[in-house]
Design a protein around this motif. Structure first.
Motif, PDB file in Angstrom:
ATOM      1  N   LYS A   1       0.843  -1.205   0.000  1.00 40.97           N
ATOM      2  CA  LYS A   1       0.000   0.000   0.000  1.00 40.97           C
ATOM      3  C   LYS A   1       0.876   1.252   0.000  1.00 40.97           C
ATOM      4  N   GLU A   2       1.932   1.218   0.834  1.00 35.51           N
ATOM      5  CA  GLU A   2       2.866   2.351   0.941  1.00 35.51           C
ATOM      6  C   GLU A   2       3.526   2.659  -0.400  1.00 35.51           C
ATOM      7  N   LYS A   3       3.759   1.611  -1.200  1.00 35.72           N
ATOM      8  CA  LYS A   3       4.469   1.796  -2.474  1.00 35.72           C
ATOM      9  C   LYS A   3       3.535   1.735  -3.692  1.00 35.72           C
ATOM     10  N   ASN A   4       2.224   1.749  -3.426  1.00 37.99           N
ATOM     11  CA  ASN A   4       1.224   1.679  -4.505  1.00 37.99           C
ATOM     12  C   ASN A   4       1.410   0.472  -5.419  1.00 37.99           C
ATOM     13  N   VAL A   5       1.681  -0.657  -4.812  1.00 38.01           N
ATOM     14  CA  VAL A   5       1.857  -1.886  -5.589  1.00 38.01           C
ATOM     15  C   VAL A   5       0.553  -2.687  -5.515  1.00 38.01           C
ATOM     16  N   PRO A   6      -0.036  -3.036  -6.667  1.00 38.66           N
ATOM     17  CA  PRO A   6      -1.310  -3.775  -6.626  1.00 38.66           C
ATOM     18  C   PRO A   6      -1.170  -5.177  -6.025  1.00 38.66           C
ATOM     19  N   ILE A   7      -2.203  -5.594  -5.316  1.00 41.22           N
ATOM     20  CA  ILE A   7      -2.279  -6.929  -4.708  1.00 41.22           C
ATOM     21  C   ILE A   7      -3.286  -7.740  -5.512  1.00 41.22           C
ATOM     22  N   GLU A   8      -2.931  -8.976  -5.812  1.00 42.82           N
ATOM     23  CA  GLU A   8      -3.862  -9.853  -6.529  1.00 42.82           C
ATOM     24  C   GLU A   8      -3.942 -11.185  -5.798  1.00 42.82           C
ATOM     25  N   VAL A   9      -5.153 -11.658  -5.564  1.00 40.64           N
ATOM     26  CA  VAL A   9      -5.337 -12.948  -4.899  1.00 40.64           C
ATOM     27  C   VAL A   9      -5.102 -14.060  -5.924  1.00 40.64           C
ATOM     28  N   PHE A  10      -4.221 -14.995  -5.557  1.00 45.96           N
ATOM     29  CA  PHE A  10      -3.853 -16.109  -6.444  1.00 45.96           C
ATOM     30  C   PHE A  10      -3.823 -17.374  -5.578  1.00 45.96           C
ATOM     31  N   PRO A  11      -5.009 -17.983  -5.354  1.00 43.24           N
ATOM     32  CA  PRO A  11      -5.093 -19.059  -4.350  1.00 43.24           C
ATOM     33  C   PRO A  11      -4.385 -20.357  -4.726  1.00 43.24           C
ATOM     34  N   SER A  12      -4.127 -20.561  -6.027  1.00 41.13           N
ATOM     35  CA  SER A  12      -3.595 -21.873  -6.438  1.00 41.13           C
ATOM     36  C   SER A  12      -2.065 -21.942  -6.356  1.00 41.13           C
ATOM     37  N   MET A  13      -1.503 -21.450  -5.228  1.00 45.81           N
ATOM     38  CA  MET A  13      -0.061 -21.622  -5.040  1.00 45.81           C
ATOM     39  C   MET A  13       0.206 -22.094  -3.623  1.00 45.81           C
ATOM     40  N   HIS A  14       1.341 -22.709  -3.436  1.00 50.76           N
ATOM     41  CA  HIS A  14       1.730 -23.261  -2.148  1.00 50.76           C
ATOM     42  C   HIS A  14       2.239 -22.157  -1.209  1.00 50.76           C
ATOM     43  N   TYR A  15       2.974 -21.175  -1.767  1.00 55.72           N
ATOM     44  CA  TYR A  15       3.497 -20.056  -0.972  1.00 55.72           C
ATOM     45  C   TYR A  15       2.353 -19.169  -0.496  1.00 55.72           C
ATOM     46  N   LYS A  16       2.622 -18.424   0.579  1.00 53.83           N
ATOM     47  CA  LYS A  16       1.605 -17.488   1.058  1.00 53.83           C
ATOM     48  C   LYS A  16       1.529 -16.234   0.192  1.00 53.83           C
ATOM     49  N   CYS A  17       2.652 -15.900  -0.453  1.00 49.17           N
ATOM     50  CA  CYS A  17       2.651 -14.744  -1.348  1.00 49.17           C
ATOM     51  C   CYS A  17       3.819 -14.833  -2.320  1.00 49.17           C
ATOM     52  N   CYS A  18       3.798 -13.939  -3.289  1.00 49.23           N
ATOM     53  CA  CYS A  18       4.838 -13.962  -4.326  1.00 49.23           C
ATOM     54  C   CYS A  18       5.000 -12.538  -4.858  1.00 49.23           C
ATOM     55  N   GLY A  19       6.238 -12.035  -4.901  1.00 50.57           N
ATOM     56  CA  GLY A  19       6.501 -10.698  -5.426  1.00 50.57           C
ATOM     57  C   GLY A  19       6.924 -10.783  -6.887  1.00 50.57           C
ATOM     58  N   LEU A  20       6.316  -9.965  -7.726  1.00 50.94           N
ATOM     59  CA  LEU A  20       6.670  -9.938  -9.154  1.00 50.94           C
ATOM     60  C   LEU A  20       7.388  -8.631  -9.466  1.00 50.94           C
ATOM     61  N   ILE A  21       8.534  -8.754 -10.131  1.00 54.22           N
ATOM     62  CA  ILE A  21       9.360  -7.576 -10.453  1.00 54.22           C
ATOM     63  C   ILE A  21       8.908  -6.989 -11.785  1.00 54.22           C
ATOM     64  N   GLN A  22       8.897  -5.662 -11.821  1.00 54.08           N
ATOM     65  CA  GLN A  22       8.506  -4.935 -13.019  1.00 54.08           C
ATOM     66  C   GLN A  22       9.478  -5.171 -14.156  1.00 54.08           C
ATOM     67  N   SER A  23       8.950  -5.411 -15.343  1.00 54.40           N
ATOM     68  CA  SER A  23       9.818  -5.423 -16.525  1.00 54.40           C
ATOM     69  C   SER A  23       9.965  -3.983 -16.972  1.00 54.40           C
ATOM     70  N   LEU A  24      11.199  -3.546 -17.142  1.00 54.20           N
ATOM     71  CA  LEU A  24      11.434  -2.146 -17.550  1.00 54.20           C
ATOM     72  C   LEU A  24      11.592  -2.030 -19.050  1.00 54.20           C
ATOM     73  N   ARG A  25      11.181  -3.111 -19.754  1.00 54.58           N
ATOM     74  CA  ARG A  25      11.282  -3.071 -21.214  1.00 54.58           C
ATOM     75  C   ARG A  25       9.892  -3.001 -21.848  1.00 54.58           C
ATOM     76  N   GLY A  26       8.896  -2.767 -20.970  1.00 50.83           N
ATOM     77  CA  GLY A  26       7.551  -2.577 -21.475  1.00 50.83           C
ATOM     78  C   GLY A  26       6.887  -3.826 -22.015  1.00 50.83           C
ATOM     79  N   ASP A  27       7.358  -5.019 -21.568  1.00 46.58           N
ATOM     80  CA  ASP A  27       6.788  -6.238 -22.146  1.00 46.58           C
ATOM     81  C   ASP A  27       5.912  -6.988 -21.157  1.00 46.58           C
ATOM     82  N   GLN A  28       5.498  -6.304 -20.091  1.00 44.49           N
ATOM     83  CA  GLN A  28       4.673  -6.993 -19.100  1.00 44.49           C
ATOM     84  C   GLN A  28       3.218  -6.556 -19.270  1.00 44.49           C
TER      85      GLN A  28
END
Length: 366
Positions: free
Chosen positions: A339-366
Protein backbone atom coordinates in the motif's frame (compact mmCIF):
# COMPACT_ATOMS: atom_id res chain seq x y z
CA UNK A 1 48.28 -16.76 0.14
CA UNK A 2 44.67 -15.57 0.49
CA UNK A 3 43.81 -14.85 4.14
CA UNK A 4 40.49 -13.79 5.70
CA UNK A 5 39.97 -10.03 5.90
CA UNK A 6 39.05 -8.48 9.23
CA UNK A 7 35.62 -7.20 8.23
CA UNK A 8 32.08 -7.09 9.52
CA UNK A 9 30.54 -6.40 12.92
CA UNK A 10 30.30 -10.01 14.14
CA UNK A 11 32.84 -11.42 16.59
CA UNK A 12 35.42 -13.69 14.93
CA UNK A 13 34.37 -16.47 17.34
CA UNK A 14 30.94 -16.40 15.60
CA UNK A 15 32.08 -16.33 11.97
CA UNK A 16 35.10 -15.80 9.73
CA UNK A 17 34.37 -14.06 6.44
CA UNK A 18 36.33 -15.49 3.51
CA UNK A 19 35.73 -12.34 1.47
CA UNK A 20 37.93 -9.60 0.04
CA UNK A 21 37.42 -6.10 1.43
CA UNK A 22 36.68 -3.77 -1.51
CA UNK A 23 35.21 -0.94 0.58
CA UNK A 24 37.19 1.60 -1.47
CA UNK A 25 35.24 0.84 -4.68
CA UNK A 26 32.18 2.87 -5.68
CA UNK A 27 29.71 0.26 -6.92
CA UNK A 28 26.33 1.49 -5.67
CA UNK A 29 23.59 2.40 -8.14
CA UNK A 30 19.96 3.36 -7.57
CA UNK A 31 17.25 0.71 -7.84
CA UNK A 32 15.82 1.71 -11.22
CA UNK A 33 19.25 1.93 -12.89
CA UNK A 34 20.32 -1.47 -11.47
CA UNK A 35 17.06 -3.06 -12.56
CA UNK A 36 17.45 -1.68 -16.12
CA UNK A 37 21.08 -2.82 -16.30
CA UNK A 38 20.29 -6.34 -15.06
CA UNK A 39 17.35 -6.66 -17.45
CA UNK A 40 19.69 -5.68 -20.27
CA UNK A 41 22.11 -8.45 -19.33
CA UNK A 42 24.59 -6.86 -16.90
CA UNK A 43 25.43 -9.26 -14.09
CA UNK A 44 23.96 -8.34 -10.71
CA UNK A 45 27.26 -9.10 -8.92
CA UNK A 46 29.05 -6.27 -10.75
CA UNK A 47 27.16 -3.47 -8.97
CA UNK A 48 25.49 -2.94 -5.60
CA UNK A 49 22.24 -1.43 -4.37
CA UNK A 50 22.62 1.76 -2.34
CA UNK A 51 22.74 0.84 1.36
CA UNK A 52 20.36 3.34 2.90
CA UNK A 53 20.09 3.91 6.61
CA UNK A 54 16.96 1.88 7.40
CA UNK A 55 13.85 4.00 7.87
CA UNK A 56 11.92 4.00 11.12
CA UNK A 57 9.15 1.96 9.45
CA UNK A 58 11.56 -0.81 8.45
CA UNK A 59 13.18 -0.86 11.88
CA UNK A 60 9.73 -1.11 13.47
CA UNK A 61 8.88 -3.99 11.13
CA UNK A 62 12.13 -5.74 12.07
CA UNK A 63 11.62 -5.36 15.84
CA UNK A 64 7.92 -6.28 15.63
CA UNK A 65 8.59 -9.46 13.66
CA UNK A 66 11.58 -10.38 15.86
CA UNK A 67 9.53 -10.07 19.06
CA UNK A 68 6.67 -12.00 17.50
CA UNK A 69 8.75 -14.85 16.09
CA UNK A 70 11.87 -15.17 18.32
CA UNK A 71 10.78 -18.48 19.88
CA UNK A 72 9.62 -19.87 16.52
CA UNK A 73 13.00 -18.92 15.02
CA UNK A 74 14.90 -20.49 17.93
CA UNK A 75 12.87 -23.68 17.46
CA UNK A 76 13.65 -23.76 13.71
CA UNK A 77 17.37 -23.20 14.48
CA UNK A 78 17.29 -26.09 16.97
CA UNK A 79 15.51 -28.42 14.53
CA UNK A 80 17.89 -27.72 11.64
CA UNK A 81 20.94 -27.97 13.98
CA UNK A 82 19.81 -31.38 15.26
CA UNK A 83 19.46 -32.56 11.66
CA UNK A 84 23.00 -31.35 10.86
CA UNK A 85 24.37 -33.32 13.85
CA UNK A 86 22.34 -36.41 12.90
CA UNK A 87 23.40 -36.30 9.22
CA UNK A 88 27.02 -35.20 9.58
CA UNK A 89 28.10 -35.81 13.18
CA UNK A 90 30.12 -33.29 15.16
CA UNK A 91 33.24 -33.19 12.97
CA UNK A 92 31.80 -30.61 10.62
CA UNK A 93 32.56 -27.13 9.27
CA UNK A 94 29.64 -24.74 8.83
CA UNK A 95 29.90 -22.79 5.57
CA UNK A 96 27.22 -20.15 5.30
CA UNK A 97 26.35 -18.42 2.04
CA UNK A 98 26.88 -14.68 2.36
CA UNK A 99 25.01 -12.72 3.22
CA UNK A 100 21.55 -14.03 4.23
CA UNK A 101 23.06 -17.32 5.42
CA UNK A 102 25.56 -15.71 7.79
CA UNK A 103 23.30 -14.98 10.80
CA UNK A 104 21.72 -18.44 10.43
CA UNK A 105 25.16 -20.09 10.41
CA UNK A 106 26.02 -18.18 13.60
CA UNK A 107 22.80 -19.38 15.25
CA UNK A 108 23.43 -23.03 14.29
CA UNK A 109 26.99 -22.74 15.62
CA UNK A 110 25.74 -21.24 18.91
CA UNK A 111 22.99 -23.85 19.34
CA UNK A 112 25.42 -26.75 18.84
CA UNK A 113 27.90 -25.14 21.23
CA UNK A 114 25.20 -24.71 23.89
CA UNK A 115 23.62 -28.16 23.48
CA UNK A 116 26.65 -30.35 22.67
CA UNK A 117 29.60 -28.25 23.95
CA UNK A 118 31.19 -28.54 20.48
CA UNK A 119 32.54 -25.33 18.92
CA UNK A 120 32.22 -25.84 15.16
CA UNK A 121 34.30 -23.73 12.77
CA UNK A 122 32.05 -21.36 10.80
CA UNK A 123 32.98 -19.52 7.61
CA UNK A 124 30.91 -17.28 5.37
CA UNK A 125 31.64 -17.42 1.64
CA UNK A 126 30.18 -16.07 -1.58
CA UNK A 127 27.90 -17.84 -4.05
CA UNK A 128 26.68 -15.96 -7.10
CA UNK A 129 23.96 -16.99 -9.51
CA UNK A 130 25.51 -17.44 -12.96
CA UNK A 131 29.07 -17.53 -11.55
CA UNK A 132 28.90 -20.19 -8.85
CA UNK A 133 30.62 -20.57 -5.50
CA UNK A 134 33.92 -18.96 -4.56
CA UNK A 135 36.38 -21.81 -5.24
CA UNK A 136 39.29 -19.99 -3.58
CA UNK A 137 37.28 -19.86 -0.34
CA UNK A 138 36.49 -23.58 -0.62
CA UNK A 139 40.18 -24.41 -1.11
CA UNK A 140 41.02 -22.34 2.00
CA UNK A 141 38.50 -24.30 4.10
CA UNK A 142 39.66 -27.69 2.78
CA UNK A 143 43.31 -26.77 3.45
CA UNK A 144 42.57 -25.74 7.02
CA UNK A 145 40.09 -28.54 7.84
CA UNK A 146 41.13 -31.49 5.66
CA UNK A 147 39.32 -34.17 7.66
CA UNK A 148 36.03 -32.36 8.32
CA UNK A 149 32.74 -32.57 6.43
CA UNK A 150 31.25 -29.36 5.07
CA UNK A 151 27.70 -28.26 5.83
CA UNK A 152 26.43 -25.41 3.66
CA UNK A 153 23.95 -23.01 5.33
CA UNK A 154 21.54 -20.38 4.01
CA UNK A 155 18.65 -18.39 5.45
CA UNK A 156 15.65 -19.78 3.57
CA UNK A 157 14.63 -21.09 0.16
CA UNK A 158 12.56 -19.08 -2.30
CA UNK A 159 12.15 -20.89 -5.58
CA UNK A 160 15.36 -22.84 -5.01
CA UNK A 161 17.66 -21.00 -7.44
CA UNK A 162 20.61 -20.94 -5.00
CA UNK A 163 20.05 -24.64 -4.21
CA UNK A 164 20.55 -25.32 -7.93
CA UNK A 165 23.64 -23.05 -8.13
CA UNK A 166 25.13 -24.87 -5.12
CA UNK A 167 24.59 -28.28 -6.75
CA UNK A 168 26.14 -27.08 -10.03
CA UNK A 169 29.10 -25.53 -8.15
CA UNK A 170 29.79 -28.76 -6.22
CA UNK A 171 29.64 -30.77 -9.47
CA UNK A 172 32.05 -28.34 -11.17
CA UNK A 173 34.39 -28.43 -8.16
CA UNK A 174 34.55 -32.22 -8.27
CA UNK A 175 35.12 -32.19 -12.03
CA UNK A 176 37.93 -29.61 -11.76
CA UNK A 177 39.70 -30.87 -8.62
CA UNK A 178 38.49 -34.42 -8.01
CA UNK A 179 37.07 -33.39 -4.60
CA UNK A 180 33.47 -34.43 -3.87
CA UNK A 181 31.50 -32.02 -1.68
CA UNK A 182 28.10 -32.79 -0.18
CA UNK A 183 25.75 -30.20 -1.71
CA UNK A 184 23.23 -30.50 1.13
CA UNK A 185 21.97 -27.03 2.12
CA UNK A 186 20.70 -26.42 5.67
CA UNK A 187 18.13 -23.61 5.91
CA UNK A 188 15.86 -22.19 8.57
CA UNK A 189 12.76 -22.28 6.35
CA UNK A 190 12.14 -24.31 3.18
CA UNK A 191 8.75 -23.24 1.77
CA UNK A 192 9.99 -24.27 -1.69
CA UNK A 193 10.43 -27.95 -0.67
CA UNK A 194 13.85 -27.96 -2.32
CA UNK A 195 16.17 -29.07 0.51
CA UNK A 196 16.05 -31.94 3.00
CA UNK A 197 17.78 -30.19 5.93
CA UNK A 198 15.44 -27.49 7.22
CA UNK A 199 14.00 -26.07 10.43
CA UNK A 200 10.47 -25.67 9.08
CA UNK A 201 8.65 -25.63 5.76
CA UNK A 202 6.28 -22.93 6.91
CA UNK A 203 6.32 -19.75 4.81
CA UNK A 204 6.88 -17.06 7.46
CA UNK A 205 8.84 -13.84 7.84
CA UNK A 206 12.39 -14.28 9.09
CA UNK A 207 13.11 -10.78 10.47
CA UNK A 208 16.54 -10.58 8.84
CA UNK A 209 14.72 -10.37 5.46
CA UNK A 210 13.50 -6.88 6.47
CA UNK A 211 16.96 -5.28 6.45
CA UNK A 212 20.15 -5.37 4.42
CA UNK A 213 23.71 -4.87 5.71
CA UNK A 214 22.51 -3.79 9.16
CA UNK A 215 21.40 -7.34 10.02
CA UNK A 216 24.21 -9.14 8.18
CA UNK A 217 27.33 -7.90 9.93
CA UNK A 218 27.43 -4.58 7.98
CA UNK A 219 28.63 -6.22 4.77
CA UNK A 220 27.28 -5.68 1.28
CA UNK A 221 26.07 -8.29 -1.15
CA UNK A 222 28.99 -10.17 -2.64
CA UNK A 223 30.75 -8.74 -5.70
CA UNK A 224 32.59 -10.38 -8.56
CA UNK A 225 34.11 -7.98 -11.09
CA UNK A 226 37.34 -8.78 -12.90
CA UNK A 227 38.89 -5.33 -12.32
CA UNK A 228 38.45 -5.81 -8.54
CA UNK A 229 38.76 -9.56 -7.99
CA UNK A 230 41.90 -11.34 -9.19
CA UNK A 231 42.20 -15.07 -9.96
CA UNK A 232 43.59 -15.79 -6.47
CA UNK A 233 41.21 -13.49 -4.56
CA UNK A 234 38.10 -14.31 -2.59
CA UNK A 235 34.92 -12.69 -3.94
CA UNK A 236 34.52 -9.14 -2.67
CA UNK A 237 32.30 -7.20 -0.28
CA UNK A 238 32.09 -3.70 1.11
CA UNK A 239 32.10 -3.10 4.85
CA UNK A 240 29.67 -0.31 5.77
CA UNK A 241 31.21 1.01 8.98
CA UNK A 242 29.21 4.23 8.61
CA UNK A 243 26.01 2.28 9.46
CA UNK A 244 27.38 1.15 12.84
CA UNK A 245 24.75 3.10 14.82
CA UNK A 246 21.94 1.28 12.96
CA UNK A 247 23.52 -2.17 13.22
CA UNK A 248 21.27 -4.86 14.72
CA UNK A 249 23.30 -7.87 13.50
CA UNK A 250 24.37 -8.97 16.98
CA UNK A 251 21.08 -7.98 18.58
CA UNK A 252 19.31 -10.37 16.16
CA UNK A 253 21.50 -13.42 16.87
CA UNK A 254 21.65 -12.68 20.62
CA UNK A 255 17.85 -12.36 20.89
CA UNK A 256 17.24 -15.73 19.23
CA UNK A 257 20.12 -17.47 21.07
CA UNK A 258 18.48 -16.39 24.36
CA UNK A 259 15.40 -18.46 23.41
CA UNK A 260 17.23 -21.79 22.91
CA UNK A 261 16.86 -23.09 26.48
CA UNK A 262 13.13 -22.41 26.56
CA UNK A 263 12.55 -23.96 23.15
CA UNK A 264 14.12 -27.40 23.82
CA UNK A 265 10.82 -29.25 24.35
CA UNK A 266 9.28 -27.69 21.24
CA UNK A 267 12.41 -28.60 19.22
CA UNK A 268 12.05 -32.27 20.27
CA UNK A 269 8.35 -32.20 19.40
CA UNK A 270 8.98 -30.66 15.96
CA UNK A 271 11.64 -33.23 15.10
CA UNK A 272 9.26 -36.07 15.96
CA UNK A 273 6.41 -34.53 13.93
CA UNK A 274 8.45 -33.72 10.83
CA UNK A 275 8.14 -36.90 8.85
CA UNK A 276 8.30 -35.57 5.29
CA UNK A 277 11.88 -34.75 4.26
CA UNK A 278 11.26 -35.36 0.56
CA UNK A 279 12.56 -32.78 -1.92
CA UNK A 280 9.56 -32.36 -4.22
CA UNK A 281 10.26 -28.87 -5.66
CA UNK A 282 6.63 -27.94 -4.96
CA UNK A 283 7.61 -24.28 -5.06
CA UNK A 284 9.18 -24.50 -8.51
CA UNK A 285 5.89 -25.88 -9.88
CA UNK A 286 4.14 -22.79 -8.46
CA UNK A 287 6.64 -20.53 -10.20
CA UNK A 288 6.05 -22.17 -13.57
CA UNK A 289 2.30 -21.68 -13.05
CA UNK A 290 2.79 -17.97 -12.21
CA UNK A 291 5.17 -17.45 -15.15
CA UNK A 292 2.67 -18.97 -17.58
CA UNK A 293 -0.42 -17.24 -16.21
CA UNK A 294 1.13 -13.75 -16.05
CA UNK A 295 3.30 -14.21 -19.18
CA UNK A 296 6.49 -13.30 -17.37
CA UNK A 297 9.49 -13.56 -19.65
CA UNK A 298 12.12 -14.42 -17.00
CA UNK A 299 11.82 -16.65 -13.96
CA UNK A 300 14.16 -14.19 -12.18
CA UNK A 301 11.29 -11.66 -12.06
CA UNK A 302 9.35 -14.01 -9.76
CA UNK A 303 10.25 -13.99 -6.06
CA UNK A 304 8.09 -16.37 -4.01
CA UNK A 305 7.55 -16.63 -0.26
CA UNK A 306 7.17 -14.04 2.48
CA UNK A 307 10.92 -13.33 2.82
CA UNK A 308 11.52 -12.84 -0.91
CA UNK A 309 8.34 -10.77 -1.38
CA UNK A 310 9.41 -8.52 1.50
CA UNK A 311 12.76 -7.99 -0.21
CA UNK A 312 11.11 -7.19 -3.56
CA UNK A 313 9.00 -4.51 -1.86
CA UNK A 314 11.99 -3.09 0.03
CA UNK A 315 14.71 -3.27 -2.64
CA UNK A 316 13.47 -3.90 -6.16
CA UNK A 317 10.96 -2.41 -8.64
CA UNK A 318 7.78 -4.34 -7.76
CA UNK A 319 5.08 -4.84 -10.42
CA UNK A 320 2.49 -6.63 -8.28
CA UNK A 321 2.16 -8.95 -5.31
CA UNK A 322 0.25 -12.21 -5.45
CA UNK A 323 -1.28 -13.47 -2.21
CA UNK A 324 -2.78 -16.87 -1.49
CA UNK A 325 -5.28 -15.41 1.00
CA UNK A 326 -5.55 -11.69 1.72
CA UNK A 327 -6.85 -12.23 5.27
CA UNK A 328 -3.75 -14.20 6.36
CA UNK A 329 -2.30 -12.37 9.43
CA UNK A 330 1.21 -13.40 8.34
CA UNK A 331 0.84 -11.01 5.37
CA UNK A 332 0.08 -7.90 7.41
CA UNK A 333 3.45 -6.25 6.69
CA UNK A 334 3.32 -7.28 2.99
CA UNK A 335 -0.06 -5.53 2.54
CA UNK A 336 1.26 -2.50 4.43
CA UNK A 337 4.42 -2.19 2.31
CA UNK A 338 2.47 -2.75 -0.93
CA UNK A 339 0.00 0.00 0.00
CA UNK A 340 2.87 2.35 0.94
CA UNK A 341 4.47 1.80 -2.47
CA UNK A 342 1.22 1.68 -4.50
CA UNK A 343 1.86 -1.89 -5.59
CA UNK A 344 -1.31 -3.78 -6.63
CA UNK A 345 -2.28 -6.93 -4.71
CA UNK A 346 -3.86 -9.85 -6.53
CA UNK A 347 -5.34 -12.95 -4.90
CA UNK A 348 -3.85 -16.11 -6.44
CA UNK A 349 -5.09 -19.06 -4.35
CA UNK A 350 -3.60 -21.87 -6.44
CA UNK A 351 -0.06 -21.62 -5.04
CA UNK A 352 1.73 -23.26 -2.15
CA UNK A 353 3.50 -20.06 -0.97
CA UNK A 354 1.61 -17.49 1.06
CA UNK A 355 2.65 -14.74 -1.35
CA UNK A 356 4.84 -13.96 -4.33
CA UNK A 357 6.50 -10.70 -5.43
CA UNK A 358 6.67 -9.94 -9.15
CA UNK A 359 9.36 -7.58 -10.45
CA UNK A 360 8.51 -4.93 -13.02
CA UNK A 361 9.82 -5.42 -16.52
CA UNK A 362 11.43 -2.15 -17.55
CA UNK A 363 11.28 -3.07 -21.21
CA UNK A 364 7.55 -2.58 -21.48
CA UNK A 365 6.79 -6.24 -22.15
CA UNK A 366 4.67 -6.99 -19.10
Amino acid sequence: MNEPASIGSYASKDVIFLLKDISHAVLEQDTRYREQQMQQGKHYSEMLPIEYKPSEAYMDLFHMSLNKSAKKLATAVGVVSEKVIKNKGKDVVLVSLARAGTPIGILIKRYILQKYAVDLPHYSISIIRGKGMDENALHYILRNHPSKKIQFVDGWTGKGAITKVLTESCNTFEKNYGIALDNDLAVLADPGYCVKTFGTREDFLIPSACLNATVSGLISRTVHRYDLIGDEDFHGVKYYKELRDEDVSNLFVDRISDEFSGAMMEIEKQIQHQLDYKVSWLGWKDIEKVQQQFRIESIHYIKPGIGETTRVLLRRMPWKVLVKKESDPALEHILLLAKEKNVPIEVFPSMHYKCCGLIQSLRGDQ
